[in-house]
Design an enzyme around this catalytic site. Structure first.
Site, short mmCIF file in Angstrom:
data_model
loop_
_atom_site.label_atom_id
_atom_site.label_comp_id
_atom_site.label_asym_id
_atom_site.label_seq_id
_atom_site.Cartn_x
_atom_site.Cartn_y
_atom_site.Cartn_z
N THR A 88 0.85 -1.19 0.00
CA THR A 88 0.00 0.00 0.00
C THR A 88 0.88 1.24 0.00
O THR A 88 0.66 2.18 -0.78
CB THR A 88 -0.94 -0.01 1.23
N ASN A 167 -5.93 -9.63 -7.93
CA ASN A 167 -6.05 -10.34 -6.66
C ASN A 167 -7.38 -11.08 -6.49
O ASN A 167 -7.47 -12.02 -5.71
CB ASN A 167 -5.85 -9.37 -5.49
N GLN A 197 0.63 -9.73 -6.42
CA GLN A 197 0.09 -11.10 -6.55
C GLN A 197 0.90 -11.98 -7.50
O GLN A 197 0.52 -13.13 -7.72
CB GLN A 197 -1.39 -11.05 -6.98
N SER A 217 5.09 -7.00 -1.98
CA SER A 217 4.71 -7.07 -0.57
C SER A 217 5.19 -8.38 0.04
O SER A 217 5.20 -9.41 -0.64
CB SER A 217 3.18 -6.98 -0.46
N GLY A 218 5.58 -8.34 1.32
CA GLY A 218 6.11 -9.54 1.97
C GLY A 218 5.05 -10.56 2.37
O GLY A 218 5.24 -11.76 2.19
N HIS A 219 3.91 -10.06 2.87
CA HIS A 219 2.99 -11.02 3.52
C HIS A 219 2.21 -11.89 2.55
O HIS A 219 1.51 -12.81 2.98
CB HIS A 219 2.06 -10.31 4.52
N THR A 255 13.59 4.66 10.68
CA THR A 255 14.52 3.56 10.96
C THR A 255 14.02 2.29 10.28
O THR A 255 12.86 1.92 10.42
CB THR A 255 14.63 3.34 12.49
N CYS A 341 -9.71 -7.46 0.89
CA CYS A 341 -9.49 -6.05 1.20
C CYS A 341 -10.77 -5.25 1.14
O CYS A 341 -10.88 -4.18 1.71
CB CYS A 341 -8.48 -5.44 0.22
N1 PMP Z 1 -1.93 -4.72 -4.40
C1 PMP Z 1 -2.54 -5.90 -4.51
C2 PMP Z 1 -2.84 -6.46 -5.87
C3 PMP Z 1 -2.91 -6.62 -3.36
O1 PMP Z 1 -3.51 -7.80 -3.47
C4 PMP Z 1 -2.60 -6.06 -2.09
C5 PMP Z 1 -2.96 -6.80 -0.81
N2 PMP Z 1 -4.32 -7.16 -0.71
C6 PMP Z 1 -1.96 -4.81 -2.03
C7 PMP Z 1 -1.64 -4.18 -3.20
C8 PMP Z 1 -1.63 -4.16 -0.71
O2 PMP Z 1 -0.53 -4.78 -0.11
P1 PMP Z 1 -0.19 -4.59 1.46
O3 PMP Z 1 -1.17 -5.44 2.18
O4 PMP Z 1 1.22 -5.05 1.58
O5 PMP Z 1 -0.35 -3.14 1.76
#
Ligand code: PMP
Length: 395
Positions: A88, A167, A197, A217-219, A255, A341
């Site tokens: 994000t 996504n 994705q 993104s990491g998660h 940091t 989301c």
């Molecule tokens: N872009 C896409 C296509 C996503 O699927 C997501 C996560 N749902 C994000 C951006 C946002 O990533 P983050 O959760 O790391 O902010």
């Protein structure tokens, strides 16, 4: 209650061994390698990377090792990567930062109608401020045509921003073709790709495609939440949105989160080298799921045939997504309704594909991870069928 006791309740309340987690596009379980890397960074190399002593240097080296791993996976230079708090932030930095830097080169932004809110939101904000925005939609077959992007780009266009893989449906956008065409039409245009994705799931090298900015993104790839990165191609300007200590070459002050960065490096190290192996698993699980779903008359698949294998979106006639989602949850199966989301908001992506409201309101998204199995797919379809039988009867 102490915080640890509160956390332990989650383990006691759930039969974790028998759960089926099919929501990996929303987030993933952190892999052991990432956990170990984070622990090491929190307990051993816990210095501040900006400190001049050896503890600082060790922390800085930890950050740089992770940066090098990400650069190898993406096919770019380590110096072209900036760590952020997640995609994000990367998307906001890319869109606002590029527009601020290149404001003089035009007033038009080209994007799609299926972007994640972290791109769609900043673009809408810029539209409010007076920028012209063109949103390209998929055609009737659910595909994007590179020609449409070429047609939309003109000499007044400063930014093209689009995702690599959607996504909600797993639809793939032809970013290689789009990149070639928009750059040929206007070499000055800045091209940003949200690769959240696709990163570590689809082979892609920045050295081969003229993309200027890319968010990851990491998660979504088994690292913790709250860590991401933005690729900024050498020579491309992005102005910072956060000011402070000048970390990350001034582009993202604050940091560095050494533990999260270390964990991100460990997960990328693991998953960027296992793309083909994991893809084989997802191909098998996807084929298996599609085959079993095709035997249920109430089910219609919404994902395109040529989408990514690890995301499958389908609708169950007559049963609202949330109702089915909670039925599955009561049996220890976790999926999404459209996009996690959007928290219940009607999916813009399925709407952009021209699907009727009934199909959108009954959509379920399954997204696989590397620990999922064929047995889980079979069990999922059995429970889904059970849900269709009982929930339809309840109507
Ligand atoms: N872009 C896409 C296509 C996503 O699927 C997501 C996560 N749902 C994000 C951006 C946002 O990533 P983050 O959760 O790391 O902010």
């Amino acid at each position: 209650m102490m915080y640890n006791e509160y956390i332990n309740l989650f383990w006691l309340e759930r039969d974790i061994m028998n759960e089926i987690y099919f929501d990996n596009a929303a987030t993933t379980q952190v892999c052991d390698e990432a956990v170990q890397a984070a622990i090491q960074a929190m307990t051993a190399t816990y210095g501040n990377p900006s400190s001049l002593h050896r503890m600082g240097l060790d922390a800085e080296n930890t950050v740089n090792r992770a940066r090098k791993i990400l650069a190898g996976a993406l096919g770019c230079q380590p110096g072209e990567l900036t760590f952020t708090s997640g995609a994000t932030e990367s998307n906001n930095l890319a869109v606002f930062g590029a527009v601020k830097a290149y404001r003089r080169s035009g007033n038009k932004i080209v994007t799609t109608s299926v972007e994640h809110p972290s791109v769609a939101g900043p673009v809408a904000e810029l539209e409010q401020q007076g920028f012209e925005v063109v949103r390209i939609s998929p055609d009737a077959t659910g595909h994007f045509q590179a020609q449409d992007f070429e047609d939309a780009v003109d000499e007044n266009t400063l930014l093209v921003t689009l995702m690599h893989v959607n996504n909600e449906t797993g639809m793939k956008l032809p970013i290689e073709q789009i990149a070639q065409r928009v750059k040929r039409k206007n070499p000055g245009v800045i091209l940003h790709v949200d690769a959240v994705q696709s990163f570590c799931k689809i082979s892609f090298k920045l050295s081969k495609t003229p993309v200027d900015l890319m968010s990851v993104s990491g998660h979504k790839i088994y690292a913790p939440k709250g860590i991401g990165a933005l690729f900024v191609r050498k020579g491309v300007r992005v102005l910072p949105q956060v000011f402070g200590g000048g970390q990350e070459r001034g582009l993202r002050s604050g940091t560095e989160s050494v533990p999260l960065i270390a964990a991100f490096g460990a997960s990328v190290d693991k998953f960027s080298t296992n793309i083909s192996k994991n893809r084989l698993l997802y191909v098998r699980l996807n084929e298996h799921l599609r085959e079993l779903l095709s035997e249920i008359p109430d089910v219609t698949v919404n994902s395109p045939e040529d989408g990514v294998e690890y995301i499958l979106n389908f609708s169950v006639a007559g049963i609202r997504s949330e109702i089915m989602l909670h039925f599955l949850e009561s049996r220890g199966i976790y999926v999404s309704s459209g996009s996690a989301c959007s928290k219940g908001a009607r999916s813009g992506v399925l709407g952009a594909m021209g699907l009727p409201a009934e199909r959108i309101d009954t959509a379920i998204r399954v997204s696989f991870g590397y620990t999922n199995t064929d047995r889980q797919v079979r069990q999922f379809v059995q429970v889904l069928q059970e849900g269709i039988n009982t929930l339809v009867k309840q109507k």
